[in-house]
Enzyme design. Structure first.
Site, PDB file in Angstrom:
ATOM      1  N   CYS A 120       3.600  59.549  78.245  1.00  0.00           N
ATOM      2  CA  CYS A 120       2.743  58.874  79.223  1.00  0.00           C
ATOM      3  C   CYS A 120       2.377  57.504  78.664  1.00  0.00           C
ATOM      4  CB  CYS A 120       1.480  59.690  79.483  1.00  0.00           C
ATOM      5  SG  CYS A 120       0.594  59.142  80.968  1.00  0.00           S
ATOM      6  N   CYS A 122      -0.865  56.053  79.342  1.00  0.00           N
ATOM      7  CA  CYS A 122      -2.308  55.774  79.425  1.00  0.00           C
ATOM      8  C   CYS A 122      -2.975  55.544  78.069  1.00  0.00           C
ATOM      9  CB  CYS A 122      -3.032  56.867  80.203  1.00  0.00           C
ATOM     10  SG  CYS A 122      -2.926  58.497  79.453  1.00  0.00           S
ATOM     11  N   CYS A 130      -1.867  55.311  83.764  1.00  0.00           N
ATOM     12  CA  CYS A 130      -0.645  55.949  83.285  1.00  0.00           C
ATOM     13  C   CYS A 130       0.622  55.172  83.645  1.00  0.00           C
ATOM     14  CB  CYS A 130      -0.553  57.369  83.836  1.00  0.00           C
ATOM     15  SG  CYS A 130      -1.986  58.377  83.380  1.00  0.00           S
ATOM     16  N   LYS A 195      -0.063  68.507  88.279  1.00  0.00           N
ATOM     17  CA  LYS A 195      -1.195  68.020  87.482  1.00  0.00           C
ATOM     18  C   LYS A 195      -2.254  67.480  88.435  1.00  0.00           C
ATOM     19  CE  LYS A 195      -2.409  64.701  83.891  1.00  0.00           C
ATOM     20  NZ  LYS A 195      -1.912  63.805  82.850  1.00  0.00           N
ATOM     21  N   ARG A 205     -10.100  62.266  77.127  1.00  0.00           N
ATOM     22  CA  ARG A 205     -10.079  60.797  77.203  1.00  0.00           C
ATOM     23  C   ARG A 205     -10.907  60.183  76.094  1.00  0.00           C
ATOM     24  NH1 ARG A 205     -10.049  60.542  83.809  1.00  0.00           N
ATOM     25  NH2 ARG A 205      -8.049  61.635  83.971  1.00  0.00           N
ATOM     26  N   ARG A 217      -7.737  58.325  88.620  1.00  0.00           N
ATOM     27  CA  ARG A 217      -6.309  58.634  88.707  1.00  0.00           C
ATOM     28  C   ARG A 217      -5.933  59.353  90.009  1.00  0.00           C
ATOM     29  NH1 ARG A 217      -5.565  57.139  83.587  1.00  0.00           N
ATOM     30  NH2 ARG A 217      -6.232  58.374  81.795  1.00  0.00           N
ATOM     31  N   GLU A 233       5.796  69.557  94.577  1.00  0.00           N
ATOM     32  CA  GLU A 233       5.923  68.821  93.314  1.00  0.00           C
ATOM     33  C   GLU A 233       6.877  69.548  92.350  1.00  0.00           C
ATOM     34  OE1 GLU A 233       5.183  66.075  92.007  1.00  0.00           O
ATOM     35  OE2 GLU A 233       3.505  65.163  93.066  1.00  0.00           O
ATOM     36  N   LYS A 248      -1.580  72.222  85.366  1.00  0.00           N
ATOM     37  CA  LYS A 248      -2.674  71.672  84.560  1.00  0.00           C
ATOM     38  C   LYS A 248      -3.787  71.173  85.459  1.00  0.00           C
ATOM     39  CE  LYS A 248      -3.533  67.805  81.574  1.00  0.00           C
ATOM     40  NZ  LYS A 248      -3.118  66.468  81.295  1.00  0.00           N
ATOM     41  N   SER A 274      -8.883  70.005  77.784  1.00  0.00           N
ATOM     42  CA  SER A 274     -10.005  69.666  76.906  1.00  0.00           C
ATOM     43  C   SER A 274     -11.360  70.132  77.441  1.00  0.00           C
ATOM     44  CB  SER A 274     -10.018  68.153  76.667  1.00  0.00           C
ATOM     45  OG  SER A 274     -10.113  67.453  77.907  1.00  0.00           O
ATOM     46  N   TYR A 313      -6.198  73.955  72.730  1.00  0.00           N
ATOM     47  CA  TYR A 313      -6.838  73.516  71.485  1.00  0.00           C
ATOM     48  C   TYR A 313      -7.290  74.721  70.669  1.00  0.00           C
ATOM     49  CZ  TYR A 313      -6.495  69.290  74.154  1.00  0.00           C
ATOM     50  OH  TYR A 313      -5.976  68.260  74.898  1.00  0.00           O
TER      51      TYR A 313
END
Ligand code: PBG
Length: 325
Positions: A120, A122, A130, A195, A205, A217, A233, A248, A274, A313
Site C-alpha cells: 500500500c 498510505c 493509499c 476491506k 494509524r 478513506r 469485490e 477486514k 488494531s 497482533y
C-alpha cells in the site's frame, strides 16, 4: 432421570468429550503476526494504543520474527515507517526501503518463515492516502502503477506473498501482470479483497503513522452496510489473479467471512485489526475481562466463521496458549 431423548449436554461433560466433538479448531499454523519496521537500530517503541505492539528497527524485526516462529507462528506481514514521505510514496518501492530491508532481514534470520508484505502507499505518502492524490481526490489508475512497482520491489527483496490493501480497482490484476513481467510468477497475492472503511483501524494509524491528512478513506474502502458488494469485490479479485482473499476487519464482519467462505474456494484470510486488539487489551488492563479466554474465543469465532488464516497482533500470545493445551 426423566426420559429426554436428546440431551446435548452429554457431549459437554468432560474436556475429553468436548474436544472430541469440537468443530472449529484454532491452530498456531493459522496465525500471521503483523510487524512494523522503523529506521534505526535497537529501536523498540511501544505503540501507546496497542500494548505489546512495537515499532521495531530492522534488527529488532528479525528478532521478533524469530521469536514468533519459535512460538509456532508460521508467518509475518510487514508494514513500514519510512524515513521520509512524499507525494508519490517513493519509500514504498525504494530498493533499500524500510519494508524491503525488513523482508531481507526476516528472510535471513528465519528462512522458513512465510514473509508477507503489505502493499500500500498510505504509510509512504505525505498526505497519508493509499494512492496518488490530485485536486483532493485519490486517483485510481494513476495509483496502480506505483502499487505494482511496490509489489515488484517487495518480491525482489524476497517476499513470498504480497498483500495489496489500497482498495484501488484493478490493483490485483496490475500487480499480477507486473510480477509476471519481472519473472516473479511464483510470488502469491493475498488480496485485501473485502476491506471496509472502519473505525477499528485507528490504533494502526498511530502504529504506522498513516492517518490521512485530509478527509477519510470512504471513497475507496467499503461501506460497512454492504454485503453483496463484498461478493462482487471478491469475484473481481479472483478474476484478476488473487491467490488468497481477505476480509477486514474480522469480528464485526463474521457474516461476510461466512459468505465469502461459502462462495469461493480460495484460501481465506481474516484480519483481526488494531482496534479489535486494542479493545480487548483495554478491557483486560482494567480487569474487566479474562484476556486469554476472550482472545481465544474471538479468534475461534473468526475461524468458525470460515477463515483459514488469521492476521492478529495476538498471534504470539495465542500460539503460546494453544501450545499449552
Ligand atoms: C494500509 C492498511 C491499513 C491496515 C492494514 N493495511 C490501514 C488503513 O487502511 O487505514 C489496518 C490494519 C489494522 O488496523 O490493524 N492501507
Amino acid at each position: 432421570m426423566s426420559s429426554l431423548v436428546q440431551r446435548p449436554r452429554r457431549l459437554r461433560r468432560t474436556e475429553a468429550v468436548r474436544s472430541l466433538v469440537r468443530e472449529a479448531r484454532l491452530a498456531r499454523e493459522d496465525l500471521i503476526l503483523p510487524l512494523f519496521a522503523c529506521p534505526g537500530e535497537g529501536v523498540r517503541r511501544e505503540v501507546s494504543s496497542m500494548p505489546g505492539v512495537f515499532n521495531l528497527s530492522v534488527d529488532e524485526i528479525a528478532r521478533e520474527a524469530a521469536n514468533a516462529f519459535e512460538a509456532g507462528v508460521p508467518g509475518v506481514i510487514l508494514f513500514g515507517l519510512p524515513e521520509s514521505k512524499d507525494e508519490t510514496a517513493t519509500g514504498a518501492y525504494a530498493e533499500r526501503g524500510i519494508v524491503q530491508e525488513a523482508i531481507r532481514a526476516v528472510r535471513r534470520a528465519v528462512p522458513d518463515m512465510v514473509v508477507i508484505a503489505d502493499t500500500c502507499l498510505c504509510e509512504y505518502t505525505s498526505h497519508g492516502h493509499c494512492g496518488v492524490v490530485r485536486g483532493g481526490e485519490v486517483l485510481n489508475d494513476e495509483s496502480l502503477e506505483l502499487i505494482a512497482r511496490t509489489a515488484v520491489s517487495q518480491a525482489e527483496a524476497g517476499a513470498d506473498i504480497v498483500a495489496p490493501s489500497a482498495m484501488m480497482d484493478g490493483q490485483v490484476g496490475a500487480i499480477r501482470e507486473a510480477l509476471d513481467e519481472a519473472d516473479f510468477g511464483n510470488v502469491a497475492i493475498m488480496s485485501y479483497a473485502v476491506k471496509y472503511a472502519s473505525a477499528f483501524y485507528g490504533p494502526f494509524r498511530e502504529a504506522a503513522d498513516s492517518a490521512p491528512a485530509f478527509g477519510d478513506r470512504r471513497a475507496y474502502q467499503m461501506d460497512a452496510a454492504n454485503a453483496r458488494e463484498a461478493v462482487r469485490e471478491a469475484e473481481l479479485d479472483v478474476m484478476e489473479g488473487a491467490d488468497f482473499l481477505m476480509v477486514k476487519p474480522a469480528g464485526p464482519y463474521l457474516d461476510i467471512l461466512r459468505t465469502i467462505r461459502d462462495r469461493f474456494d480460495l484460501p481465506l484470510a481474516a484480519y483481526h485489526v488494531s482496534g479489535e486488539y486494542a479493545m480487548l487489551k483495554a478491557a483486560a488492563q482494567r480487569g474487566w475481562i479474562d484476556e486469554k479466554r476472550a482472545m481465544l474465543e474471538t479468534l475461534t469465532g473468526i475461524k468458525r466463521a470460515g477463515a483459514d488464516v488469521i492476521l492478529t497482533y495476538y498471534a504470539v500470545e495465542a500460539a503460546r496458549e494453544l501450545a499449552r493445551r
